[in-house]
Design a protein around this motif. Structure first.
Motif, short mmCIF file in Angstrom:
data_model
loop_
_atom_site.label_atom_id
_atom_site.label_comp_id
_atom_site.label_asym_id
_atom_site.label_seq_id
_atom_site.Cartn_x
_atom_site.Cartn_y
_atom_site.Cartn_z
N LYS A 1 0.85 -1.20 0.00
CA LYS A 1 0.00 0.00 0.00
C LYS A 1 0.88 1.25 0.00
O LYS A 1 1.84 1.35 0.77
N LEU A 2 0.54 2.20 -0.87
CA LEU A 2 1.22 3.49 -0.96
C LEU A 2 0.22 4.58 -0.61
O LEU A 2 -0.89 4.59 -1.13
N THR A 3 0.61 5.50 0.24
CA THR A 3 -0.24 6.62 0.61
C THR A 3 0.52 7.92 0.35
O THR A 3 1.65 8.09 0.82
N VAL A 4 -0.10 8.80 -0.42
CA VAL A 4 0.52 10.07 -0.79
C VAL A 4 -0.28 11.20 -0.19
O VAL A 4 -1.47 11.36 -0.49
N GLY A 5 0.34 12.01 0.66
CA GLY A 5 -0.29 13.20 1.21
C GLY A 5 0.06 14.39 0.34
O GLY A 5 1.24 14.67 0.10
N LEU A 6 -0.94 15.08 -0.16
CA LEU A 6 -0.73 16.18 -1.11
C LEU A 6 -1.03 17.53 -0.48
O LEU A 6 -1.91 17.65 0.39
N VAL B 1 0.93 18.67 -4.78
CA VAL B 1 2.34 18.30 -4.74
C VAL B 1 2.55 17.41 -3.52
O VAL B 1 2.07 17.75 -2.42
N PRO B 2 3.24 16.28 -3.67
CA PRO B 2 3.42 15.37 -2.53
C PRO B 2 4.16 16.03 -1.36
O PRO B 2 5.22 16.62 -1.54
N GLU B 3 3.55 15.95 -0.20
CA GLU B 3 4.18 16.40 1.04
C GLU B 3 4.65 15.21 1.87
O GLU B 3 5.67 15.31 2.55
N THR B 4 3.90 14.12 1.81
CA THR B 4 4.28 12.92 2.54
C THR B 4 4.07 11.70 1.65
O THR B 4 3.17 11.67 0.82
N THR C 1 8.75 13.90 -2.26
CA THR C 1 8.18 15.00 -1.47
C THR C 1 8.92 16.29 -1.78
O THR C 1 10.08 16.27 -2.21
N LYS C 2 8.24 17.39 -1.55
CA LYS C 2 8.85 18.67 -1.89
C LYS C 2 10.02 19.01 -0.99
O LYS C 2 10.81 19.89 -1.31
N ASP C 3 10.18 18.29 0.13
CA ASP C 3 11.33 18.54 0.99
C ASP C 3 12.45 17.50 0.81
O ASP C 3 13.38 17.43 1.60
N MET C 4 12.39 16.72 -0.28
CA MET C 4 13.46 15.77 -0.59
C MET C 4 14.68 16.55 -1.05
O MET C 4 14.63 17.25 -2.07
#
Length: 111
Positions: A10-15, A20-23, A60-63
């Motif tokens: 399972k993949l969960t993407v927080g936008l 834009v992916p945050e988590t 994620t945008k903080d990568m």
């Protein structure tokens, strides 16, 4: 008739508000992984019907860019290992590994 075992990843993407992916989190119960946070993922699947690969690339945008470079290098090395396992083509695997070394050298990842 024996029961078929299935396994779920399972993949969960927080936008954020701009989608834009945050988590990014993943779970793989059979592997003992439950809702682990990651900063990037590359997923490729083979569409046999259309004879093409399909992919999802997210980060994620903080990568950090320096970590993304290491992530790509490690992914390329892993793909080389998988290619050898799948094809037993040692000559092409060696060529791929040479490229991985070149990639790391150019990005100054080798110490």
């Amino acid at each position: 008739m024996s029961k078929i075992h299935t396994s779920e990843i399972k993949l969960t993407v927080g936008l954020d508000e701009n989608r834009v992916p945050e988590t990014l989190n993943w779970s793989a119960q059979d592997g003992g992984i439950e809702n682990e946070e990651v900063k990037a993922m590359l997923l490729s699947v083979w569409d046999n019907k259309n004879q093409e690969s399909l992919k999802i690339d997210l980060w994620t945008k903080d990568m950090p860019v320096d970590e993304m470079k290491v992530f790509f290098h490690q992914t390329l090395v892993s793909m080389s290992d998988t290619f050898l396992k799948a094809t037993q083509d040692e000559k092409m695997t060696a060529t791929m590994k040479d490229f991985c070394d070149y990639f790391a050298e150019k990005l100054e990842l080798k110490k």
